[in-house]
Write a protein that holds these residues in place. Structure first.
Motif, PDB file in Angstrom:
ATOM      1  N   LEU A  20      -2.698  -0.983  11.696  1.00  0.00           N
ATOM      2  CA  LEU A  20      -2.286  -0.215  10.657  1.00  0.00           C
ATOM      3  C   LEU A  20      -3.035  -1.101   9.263  1.00  0.00           C
ATOM      4  N   ASP A  21      -3.449  -1.877   8.951  1.00  0.00           N
ATOM      5  CA  ASP A  21      -3.253  -2.868   8.108  1.00  0.00           C
ATOM      6  C   ASP A  21      -2.084  -3.755   6.902  1.00  0.00           C
ATOM      7  N   ALA A  22      -1.265  -3.149   7.068  1.00  0.00           N
ATOM      8  CA  ALA A  22      -0.005  -3.145   6.442  1.00  0.00           C
ATOM      9  C   ALA A  22       0.662  -4.351   6.150  1.00  0.00           C
ATOM     10  N   SER A  23       0.809  -4.861   5.349  1.00  0.00           N
ATOM     11  CA  SER A  23       0.960  -6.129   4.784  1.00  0.00           C
ATOM     12  C   SER A  23       3.177  -6.197   4.426  1.00  0.00           C
ATOM     13  N   ASN A  24       3.522  -5.249   4.658  1.00  0.00           N
ATOM     14  CA  ASN A  24       4.782  -4.762   4.830  1.00  0.00           C
ATOM     15  C   ASN A  24       4.815  -3.390   5.732  1.00  0.00           C
ATOM     16  N   THR A  25       6.754  -3.501   5.508  1.00  0.00           N
ATOM     17  CA  THR A  25       7.000  -2.199   6.247  1.00  0.00           C
ATOM     18  C   THR A  25       6.895  -0.950   5.496  1.00  0.00           C
ATOM     19  N   ALA A  26       6.829  -0.867   4.567  1.00  0.00           N
ATOM     20  CA  ALA A  26       6.819  -0.202   2.712  1.00  0.00           C
ATOM     21  C   ALA A  26       4.942   0.837   3.152  1.00  0.00           C
ATOM     22  N   LEU A  27       4.293  -0.222   3.038  1.00  0.00           N
ATOM     23  CA  LEU A  27       2.758   0.055   3.051  1.00  0.00           C
ATOM     24  C   LEU A  27       2.813   0.606   5.194  1.00  0.00           C
ATOM     25  N   LEU A  28       2.772  -0.307   6.255  1.00  0.00           N
ATOM     26  CA  LEU A  28       3.370   0.405   7.594  1.00  0.00           C
ATOM     27  C   LEU A  28       2.735   2.122   7.342  1.00  0.00           C
TER      28      LEU A  28
END
Length: 204
Positions: A186-194
């Motif tokens: 999902l191209d997310a760098s942290n949990t919030a962005l995930l």
């Protein structure tokens, strides 16, 4: 010469239905079946397969990833995706990974037989609307496994790795691996962005 067919689907009823259907044609023989990718690869290593029907939504890795593995290790096998999803991104990814076609699970008997004949001749078969277009990675729904989705839902609920492990009866290492895979997909760098990206793609 008979076409040797192998079916990969985690629903026994689907497998039995396909076996019954394919048995109606004399030039087809179903040589085996598997309910997950691990079983599928083990079988293919020991048996000669002409065409593999691959369910997109498998419990361990997706049919899309399994297709890529099969084509890299056993390039002569023709892979046909089997899915309930008429989704262009799924079709596109299957083709990129070497599939020879894409069939919906509600396909008619005639379409299934036609698909087998078509890919056996070295051609491609689709009974979905498919137009290959250049799209951004943000326009394509990421393919995640069933277990990854379970983990994703618990992450969105705010559970820690340990809590998720306890709830799903898996190790914290496994949870961590799934979390890392999800963030990559999902191209997310942290949990919030995930969680934000998961919501964007209606995965939670």
């Amino acid at each position: 010469m008979k076409h040797k067919i192998f079916i990969v689907d985690d629903h026994p009823m689907v497998i039995e239905g396909f076996k019954a259907l394919l048995s109606q044609k004399e030039d087809i023989i179903v040589i085996g079946s598997a309910q997950n990718a691990f079983e599928a690869i083990a079988f293919i290593k020991k048996n000669e397969v002409d065409i593999a029907f691959l369910d997109i939504n498998l419990p361990d890795i997706s049919g899309i990833e399994l297709c890529k593995k099969i084509k890299s290790e056993f390039p002569k096998i023709q892979c046909l995706a089997l899915s309930t999803f008429n989704d262009r991104s799924y079709v596109s990814k299957m083709i990129e990974n070497g599939a020879s076609g894409y069939l919906l699970k509600n396909s008619s008997k005639e379409e299934i037989f036609q698909a087998i004949d078509t890919v056996s001749s070295g051609n491609m078969f689709f009974n979905v609307d498919y137009q290959k277009q250049n799209t951004s990675k943000y326009d394509q729904t990421p393919i995640i496994t069933r277990r990854e989705k379970e983990v994703l839902i618990e992450i969105a609920e705010g559970l820690t790795n340990q809590q998720i492990a306890d709830k799903l009866f898996i190790s914290t290492t496994t949870v961590s691996t799934h979390r890392q895979n999800l963030m990559l997909k999902l191209d997310a760098s942290n949990t919030a962005l995930l969680i934000k990206m998961a919501a964007k793609f209606d995965l939670i």
